[in-house]
Design a protein around this motif. Structure first.
Motif, PDB file in Angstrom:
ATOM      1  N   MET A  63       0.849  -1.176   0.000  1.00 53.46           N
ATOM      2  CA  MET A  63       0.000   0.000   0.000  1.00 53.46           C
ATOM      3  C   MET A  63       0.899   1.245   0.000  1.00 53.46           C
ATOM      4  SD  MET A  63      -3.191   0.714   2.607  1.00 53.46           S
ATOM      5  CE  MET A  63      -3.978  -0.842   2.299  1.00 53.46           C
ATOM      6  N   THR A  64       0.579   2.237  -0.788  1.00 50.93           N
ATOM      7  CA  THR A  64       1.375   3.463  -0.836  1.00 50.93           C
ATOM      8  C   THR A  64       1.183   4.243   0.455  1.00 50.93           C
ATOM      9  OG1 THR A  64      -0.391   4.792  -1.777  1.00 50.93           O
ATOM     10  CG2 THR A  64       1.026   3.613  -3.335  1.00 50.93           C
ATOM     11  N   THR A  65       2.092   5.205   0.691  1.00 48.59           N
ATOM     12  CA  THR A  65       1.976   6.023   1.892  1.00 48.59           C
ATOM     13  C   THR A  65       0.620   6.708   1.947  1.00 48.59           C
ATOM     14  OG1 THR A  65       4.341   6.368   1.969  1.00 48.59           O
ATOM     15  CG2 THR A  65       2.995   7.943   3.150  1.00 48.59           C
ATOM     16  N   MET A  66       0.216   7.315   0.831  1.00 49.52           N
ATOM     17  CA  MET A  66      -1.067   8.006   0.824  1.00 49.52           C
ATOM     18  C   MET A  66      -2.206   7.005   0.943  1.00 49.52           C
ATOM     19  SD  MET A  66      -1.567  10.876   1.334  1.00 49.52           S
ATOM     20  CE  MET A  66      -2.671  12.197   1.290  1.00 49.52           C
ATOM     21  N   GLY A  67      -2.063   5.831   0.327  1.00 53.62           N
ATOM     22  CA  GLY A  67      -3.101   4.818   0.411  1.00 53.62           C
ATOM     23  C   GLY A  67      -3.317   4.343   1.828  1.00 53.62           C
ATOM     24  N   ARG A  68      -2.230   4.138   2.576  1.00 48.49           N
ATOM     25  CA  ARG A  68      -2.386   3.661   3.947  1.00 48.49           C
ATOM     26  C   ARG A  68      -2.945   4.754   4.844  1.00 48.49           C
ATOM     27  NH1 ARG A  68       3.901   3.011   6.057  1.00 48.49           N
ATOM     28  NH2 ARG A  68       4.233   5.235   6.311  1.00 48.49           N
ATOM     29  N   PHE A  69      -2.569   6.007   4.590  1.00 48.85           N
ATOM     30  CA  PHE A  69      -3.126   7.113   5.367  1.00 48.85           C
ATOM     31  C   PHE A  69      -4.637   7.187   5.174  1.00 48.85           C
ATOM     32  CE2 PHE A  69      -4.581  11.513   5.720  1.00 48.85           C
ATOM     33  CZ  PHE A  69      -4.167  11.817   7.004  1.00 48.85           C
ATOM     34  N   ASP A  70      -5.069   7.174   3.917  1.00 46.86           N
ATOM     35  CA  ASP A  70      -6.503   7.224   3.628  1.00 46.86           C
ATOM     36  C   ASP A  70      -7.239   6.030   4.222  1.00 46.86           C
ATOM     37  OD1 ASP A  70      -6.139   9.599   2.264  1.00 46.86           O
ATOM     38  OD2 ASP A  70      -6.060   8.660   0.285  1.00 46.86           O
ATOM     39  N   ALA A  71      -6.599   4.856   4.165  1.00 50.31           N
ATOM     40  CA  ALA A  71      -7.217   3.656   4.734  1.00 50.31           C
ATOM     41  C   ALA A  71      -7.361   3.799   6.248  1.00 50.31           C
ATOM     42  CB  ALA A  71      -6.384   2.423   4.387  1.00 50.31           C
ATOM     43  N   ALA A  72      -6.332   4.332   6.887  1.00 49.72           N
ATOM     44  CA  ALA A  72      -6.394   4.516   8.343  1.00 49.72           C
ATOM     45  C   ALA A  72      -7.486   5.514   8.722  1.00 49.72           C
ATOM     46  CB  ALA A  72      -5.043   4.972   8.878  1.00 49.72           C
ATOM     47  N   ILE A  73      -7.542   6.630   8.014  1.00 47.96           N
ATOM     48  CA  ILE A  73      -8.573   7.638   8.307  1.00 47.96           C
ATOM     49  C   ILE A  73      -9.968   7.038   8.110  1.00 47.96           C
ATOM     50  CG2 ILE A  73      -9.574   9.850   7.559  1.00 47.96           C
ATOM     51  CD1 ILE A  73      -6.975  10.183   9.180  1.00 47.96           C
ATOM     52  N   ALA A  74     -10.146   6.277   7.033  1.00 52.72           N
ATOM     53  CA  ALA A  74     -11.455   5.652   6.780  1.00 52.72           C
ATOM     54  C   ALA A  74     -11.819   4.682   7.906  1.00 52.72           C
ATOM     55  CB  ALA A  74     -11.437   4.933   5.436  1.00 52.72           C
ATOM     56  N   ARG A  75     -10.838   3.940   8.388  1.00 48.91           N
ATOM     57  CA  ARG A  75     -11.099   3.001   9.485  1.00 48.91           C
ATOM     58  C   ARG A  75     -11.374   3.745  10.795  1.00 48.91           C
ATOM     59  NH1 ARG A  75      -7.014  -0.808   6.717  1.00 48.91           N
ATOM     60  NH2 ARG A  75      -8.327  -2.589   6.236  1.00 48.91           N
ATOM     61  N   PHE A  76     -10.627   4.799  11.046  1.00 48.08           N
ATOM     62  CA  PHE A  76     -10.908   5.610  12.234  1.00 48.08           C
ATOM     63  C   PHE A  76     -12.340   6.130  12.177  1.00 48.08           C
ATOM     64  CE2 PHE A  76      -6.193   7.067  12.607  1.00 48.08           C
ATOM     65  CZ  PHE A  76      -5.858   5.922  13.311  1.00 48.08           C
ATOM     66  N   ASP A  77     -12.700   6.680  11.025  1.00 47.66           N
ATOM     67  CA  ASP A  77     -14.032   7.272  10.889  1.00 47.66           C
ATOM     68  C   ASP A  77     -15.135   6.223  10.993  1.00 47.66           C
ATOM     69  OD1 ASP A  77     -12.874   9.748  10.738  1.00 47.66           O
ATOM     70  OD2 ASP A  77     -13.311  10.062   8.609  1.00 47.66           O
ATOM     71  N   ALA A  78     -14.871   5.022  10.496  1.00 43.30           N
ATOM     72  CA  ALA A  78     -15.861   3.947  10.632  1.00 43.30           C
ATOM     73  C   ALA A  78     -16.066   3.612  12.114  1.00 43.30           C
ATOM     74  CB  ALA A  78     -15.416   2.713   9.854  1.00 43.30           C
ATOM     75  N   ALA A  79     -14.980   3.603  12.883  1.00 42.98           N
ATOM     76  CA  ALA A  79     -15.101   3.361  14.328  1.00 42.98           C
ATOM     77  C   ALA A  79     -15.847   4.507  14.998  1.00 42.98           C
ATOM     78  CB  ALA A  79     -13.713   3.172  14.947  1.00 42.98           C
ATOM     79  N   HIS A  80     -15.520   5.739  14.624  1.00 45.55           N
ATOM     80  CA  HIS A  80     -16.227   6.899  15.191  1.00 45.55           C
ATOM     81  C   HIS A  80     -17.723   6.841  14.877  1.00 45.55           C
ATOM     82  CE1 HIS A  80     -12.530   8.771  16.363  1.00 45.55           C
ATOM     83  NE2 HIS A  80     -12.155   9.101  15.146  1.00 45.55           N
ATOM     84  N   ALA A  81     -18.049   6.363  13.688  1.00 44.32           N
ATOM     85  CA  ALA A  81     -19.453   6.326  13.251  1.00 44.32           C
ATOM     86  C   ALA A  81     -20.285   5.350  14.071  1.00 44.32           C
ATOM     87  CB  ALA A  81     -19.530   5.976  11.766  1.00 44.32           C
ATOM     88  N   GLU A  82     -19.633   4.462  14.834  1.00 43.05           N
ATOM     89  CA  GLU A  82     -20.357   3.521  15.698  1.00 43.05           C
ATOM     90  C   GLU A  82     -20.828   4.172  16.993  1.00 43.05           C
ATOM     91  OE1 GLU A  82     -17.762   0.221  16.366  1.00 43.05           O
ATOM     92  OE2 GLU A  82     -17.570  -0.214  14.220  1.00 43.05           O
TER      93      GLU A  82
END
Length: 193
Positions: free
Chosen positions: A1-20
Motif C-alpha cells: 500500500m502506498t503512503t497516501m493509500g495507507r493514510f486514507d485507509a487509516a482515516i477511513a477506518r478511524f471514521d468507521a469506528a467513530h461512526a459507531e
C-alpha cells in the motif's frame, strides 16, 4: 500500500469506528465522528503541513471514547484522572490495531500512540499542538453546552486549567474564537487572575 493509500485507509477506518458512536450530535450524526472531523479541521488551520503521525493522532484521539464511561469511575479529581489515563491507553490500543491493518510499521504506530497518550506535553511540539487543538475544539463547539450544566465558579476553574495546558499559539487562537458574550465574559474572568 502506498503512503497516501495507507493514510486514507487509516482515516477511513478511524471514521468507521467513530461512526459507531451511539451518541448523536444535534444534526443526528455520530458525536465522535463530528468531534474527529473538527479536530482535523483545526489542525488544517494551525498546521496544514503537519506530520502524518500528528494528522493520524488528531483524527483518532478519542476513538471509541463511549466504551469507557466517566460514570464508571469515582467522582472527583482522582477518579477523573484515572478515567483519562485509562481512556488514553484504550484509544492508543485501538489506534495501533487500525494502523497495523492499514499497513503502518511499528515506529510509526508507536509515534501515533505516544501522541494519543499525550506523552511529553509541553516538551513535544506535536503533543502540545494536539492538546491545543483539543482545547480549541472544546471551546468552540462544546463549551456552551458545558456551561449550561455548571456554575460560573466551576467554569472559571475549568477554563484556567484548560489555559495552563495550552501554548501561546493556542492562546492566540482561543482569543480569536467568536464566543457568545456570556462565554467570552467567563473566559475573560478566568484569564484575569
Amino acid at each position: 500500500m502506498t503512503t497516501m493509500g495507507r493514510f486514507d485507509a487509516a482515516i477511513a477506518r478511524f471514521d468507521a469506528a467513530h461512526a459507531e458512536d451511539p451518541e448523536k450530535d444535534a444534526s443526528g450524526r455520530p458525536a465522535e465522528l463530528v468531534y474527529a472531523q473538527r479536530m482535523s479541521a483545526w489542525l488544517a488551520k494551525l498546521a496544514p503541513g503537519a506530520a502524518e503521525a500528528l494528522r493520524l493522532a488528531v483524527r483518532c484521539q478519542h476513538i471509541r471514547r463511549w466504551a469507557i464511561r466517566r460514570s464508571d469511575y469515582p467522582e472527583g479529581v482522582a477518579g477523573y484522572r484515572k478515567w483519562r489515563i485509562d481512556e488514553a491507553a484504550a484509544h492508543a490500543l485501538v489506534a495501533k490495531e487500525i494502523l497495523e491493518q492499514a499497513g503502518y510499521d511499528e515506529p510509526a504506530i508507536q509515534r501515533v500512540q505516544a501522541l494519543v497518550r499525550k506523552e511529553k506535553l509541553k516538551q513535544d511540539a506535536d503533543v502540545q499542538l494536539l492538546e491545543d487543538i483539543g482545547c480549541l475544539v472544546f471551546l468552540e463547539h462544546y463549551f456552551a453546552d458545558f456551561a449550561r450544566k455548571h456554575d460560573e465558579a466551576k467554569l472559571v476553574e475549568i477554563l484556567r486549567k484548560t489555559w495552563r495546558k495550552m501554548s501561546p499559539r493556542g492562546h492566540q487562537a482561543a482569543l480569536g474564537l467568536k464566543l457568545p458574550t456570556p462565554l467570552r465574559a467567563i473566559m475573560e474572568e478566568a484569564l484575569s487572575k
